[in-house]
Design a protein around this motif. Structure first.
Motif, PDB file in Angstrom:
ATOM      1  N   VAL A  99      18.910   9.162 -13.034  1.00  0.00           N
ATOM      2  CA  VAL A  99      20.482   8.573 -13.807  1.00  0.00           C
ATOM      3  C   VAL A  99      21.765   9.404 -12.807  1.00  0.00           C
ATOM      4  N   TRP A 100      21.577  11.009 -12.925  1.00  0.00           N
ATOM      5  CA  TRP A 100      22.638  11.989 -12.253  1.00  0.00           C
ATOM      6  C   TRP A 100      22.194  11.334 -10.762  1.00  0.00           C
ATOM      7  N   THR A 101      22.103  11.263 -10.066  1.00  0.00           N
ATOM      8  CA  THR A 101      21.584  10.987  -8.782  1.00  0.00           C
ATOM      9  C   THR A 101      22.651   9.519  -8.718  1.00  0.00           C
TER      10      THR A 101
ATOM     11  N   SER B  74       6.105  13.928   2.214  1.00  0.00           N
ATOM     12  CA  SER B  74       5.346  15.492   1.651  1.00  0.00           C
ATOM     13  C   SER B  74       4.338  15.545   0.408  1.00  0.00           C
ATOM     14  N   LEU B  75       5.859  15.027  -0.906  1.00  0.00           N
ATOM     15  CA  LEU B  75       5.794  15.784  -1.841  1.00  0.00           C
ATOM     16  C   LEU B  75       4.569  14.399  -2.587  1.00  0.00           C
ATOM     17  N   VAL B  76       5.134  13.109  -1.685  1.00  0.00           N
ATOM     18  CA  VAL B  76       3.942  12.217  -2.857  1.00  0.00           C
ATOM     19  C   VAL B  76       3.194  11.622  -1.934  1.00  0.00           C
ATOM     20  N   SER B  77       2.375  11.906  -1.482  1.00  0.00           N
ATOM     21  CA  SER B  77       1.501  11.749  -0.360  1.00  0.00           C
ATOM     22  C   SER B  77      -0.092  11.357  -0.797  1.00  0.00           C
ATOM     23  N   TRP B  78      -0.840  10.382  -0.342  1.00  0.00           N
ATOM     24  CA  TRP B  78      -1.541   9.384  -0.680  1.00  0.00           C
ATOM     25  C   TRP B  78      -2.398  10.826  -1.511  1.00  0.00           C
TER      26      TRP B  78
ATOM     27  N   ARG C 290       0.909  -0.975   0.422  1.00  0.00           N
ATOM     28  CA  ARG C 290      -0.382   0.218   0.088  1.00  0.00           C
ATOM     29  C   ARG C 290       1.059   1.168  -0.203  1.00  0.00           C
ATOM     30  N   ARG C 291       1.564   1.765  -1.160  1.00  0.00           N
ATOM     31  CA  ARG C 291       2.207   2.323  -1.519  1.00  0.00           C
ATOM     32  C   ARG C 291       2.264   3.048  -2.311  1.00  0.00           C
ATOM     33  N   PRO C 292       2.553   4.431  -2.426  1.00  0.00           N
ATOM     34  CA  PRO C 292       1.922   5.691  -4.293  1.00  0.00           C
ATOM     35  C   PRO C 292       2.814   4.760  -5.077  1.00  0.00           C
ATOM     36  N   MET C 293       4.075   3.817  -5.837  1.00  0.00           N
ATOM     37  CA  MET C 293       4.344   3.162  -6.537  1.00  0.00           C
ATOM     38  C   MET C 293       3.970   2.198  -7.149  1.00  0.00           C
ATOM     39  N   TYR C 294       3.159   1.469  -5.683  1.00  0.00           N
ATOM     40  CA  TYR C 294       2.376   0.981  -6.723  1.00  0.00           C
ATOM     41  C   TYR C 294       1.049   0.776  -6.523  1.00  0.00           C
TER      42      TYR C 294
ATOM     43  N   TYR D  84       7.664  10.817 -12.231  1.00  0.00           N
ATOM     44  CA  TYR D  84       7.555  11.902 -11.242  1.00  0.00           C
ATOM     45  C   TYR D  84       7.959  11.015 -10.250  1.00  0.00           C
ATOM     46  N   ASP D  85       6.662  10.207  -9.649  1.00  0.00           N
ATOM     47  CA  ASP D  85       7.163   9.413  -8.514  1.00  0.00           C
ATOM     48  C   ASP D  85       8.378   8.685  -8.233  1.00  0.00           C
ATOM     49  N   ARG D  86       8.995   8.275  -9.142  1.00  0.00           N
ATOM     50  CA  ARG D  86      10.578   8.199  -8.973  1.00  0.00           C
ATOM     51  C   ARG D  86      11.810   8.441  -8.447  1.00  0.00           C
ATOM     52  N   TYR D  87      11.766  10.179  -9.430  1.00  0.00           N
ATOM     53  CA  TYR D  87      12.552  11.227  -9.067  1.00  0.00           C
ATOM     54  C   TYR D  87      12.537  11.414  -7.941  1.00  0.00           C
ATOM     55  N   VAL D  88      11.288  11.823  -7.481  1.00  0.00           N
ATOM     56  CA  VAL D  88      11.318  11.678  -6.188  1.00  0.00           C
ATOM     57  C   VAL D  88      11.858  11.097  -4.734  1.00  0.00           C
ATOM     58  N   ALA D  89      11.015   9.889  -5.314  1.00  0.00           N
ATOM     59  CA  ALA D  89      11.856   8.750  -4.063  1.00  0.00           C
ATOM     60  C   ALA D  89      13.323   8.592  -4.492  1.00  0.00           C
TER      61      ALA D  89
END
Length: 317
Positions: free
Chosen positions: A226-228, A138-142, A58-62, A124-129
């Motif tokens: 990729v840079w990170t 805080s940025l990817v809340s439900w 039960r997480r944003p990615m899924y 965007y979700d993967r970028y923030v994570a």
């Protein structure tokens, strides 16, 4: 475009040629596409089921992955069953009414555009994570996830409205044979007796806007990822992360590459058969590959699938 005269009547039904060049091998092709379709349904339904049953997922990615799985089921179901009926000669398998053809075109465009926007939200979700893990909550809340998913579906729904309106204003006075396996815009425009210049320009601009906007978000997001990752000290973690990103980018590249080829171009002479093959990739092959790349390679999903379908798990339920 066919010249229009008042003596011709409006077409009320279209006949889809499909893959006319493989008539002698239609049974093997039917079995191939049927297998791919059933496999696509099974893997996407499995993802929806396991994410719904396992609280660990039960997480944003899924959350986004379940939306993607729903999309893939609908996306393939718009075209593949009709194509399969044409292969085996079911009564009416190759024919489709004028209203049915426009409905299929609307649904296919709506779902395809929605997938573009949803892939951008997932990027965007993967970028923030990965790039801002401390601010991820805080940025990817439900609430943000729900808004991004809703915006993707709404933007996708609005995308075909103007192109379909313009298509409905065209006159189709014969012939009525669509040289494709579904009602796509280009083969329909080739049959119109009206001036299709405005329709072609609108289709080009709408496709360009959808694909450029979503692919830019994806490119910027994964560029930062990729840079990170290049600054990660652990070689093992870096290789594992790059493997995941490469798989994601391969799926996105295949989907967007075929869409750009088909829809973001002015009228050019190209092989109809080749266009059909390209269409197979973004309408049938990519929906089958996405669950494998985004979900079923994931250790958490594999573990959840094992728990969901284990005998002990069902006994506890």
């Amino acid at each position: 475009m066919q010249p229009y005269t008042r003596n011709w009547t409006q077409v009320t039904e279209f006949v889809m040629v499909g893959f006319a060049g493989v008539q002698e091998a239609r049974l093997p092709f039917f079995l191939l596409f049927l297998t791919v379709y059933l496999f696509t349904l099974a893997e996407n339904l499995a993802i929806i089921l396991v994410v719904g049953l396992d609280h660990r997922l039960r997480r944003p990615m899924y959350f986004f992955l379940t939306h993607l799985s729903c999309l893939e089921i609908l996306y393939t179901s718009v075209t593949v069953p009709k194509m399969l009926a044409g292969f085996i000669g079911v009564a009416g398998g190759k024919s489709i009414s004028y209203a049915g053809c426009l409905s299929q075109l609307f649904l296919f465009t709506f779902l395809g555009a929605t997938e573009c926007f949803l892939l951008a939200a997932m990027a965007y979700d993967r970028y923030v994570a990965i790039c801002m893990p401390l601010r991820y909550g805080s940025l990817v809340s439900w609430g943000t996830c729900v808004r991004l998913a809703t915006a993707s579906w709404l933007a996708g729904f609005l995308t075909p409205i103007l192109p379909l309106y313009l298509m409905s204003r065209l006159v189709f006075c014969g012939p009525n044979v669509v040289d494709h396996f579904f009602c796509d815009a280009a083969p329909l425009l080739a049959l119109s007796c009206s001036d299709v210049t405005l329709k072609e320009k609108v289709d080009f601009l709408v496709s360009l806007a959808v694909l450029l906007a979503s692919s830019t978000v994806i490119a910027v997001s994964y560029g930062n990822v990729v840079w990170t990752l290049l600054r990660v000290r652990s070689a093992a973690e870096r290789r594992r992360a790059f493997s995941t990103c490469a798989a994601h980018l391969t799926a996105v590249g295949l989907f967007y590459g075929t869409l750009f080829f088909m829809y973001v171009r002015t009228r050019v002479a190209s092989s109809v058969s080749f266009n059909k093959v390209v269409s197979v990739f973004y309408s049938i092959v990519t929906p089958m590959l996405n669950p494998l790349i985004y979900s079923l390679r994931n250790k958490e999903v594999k573990g959840a699938l094992g728990r969901a379908f284990s005998l002990k798990s069902w006994k506890r339920r």
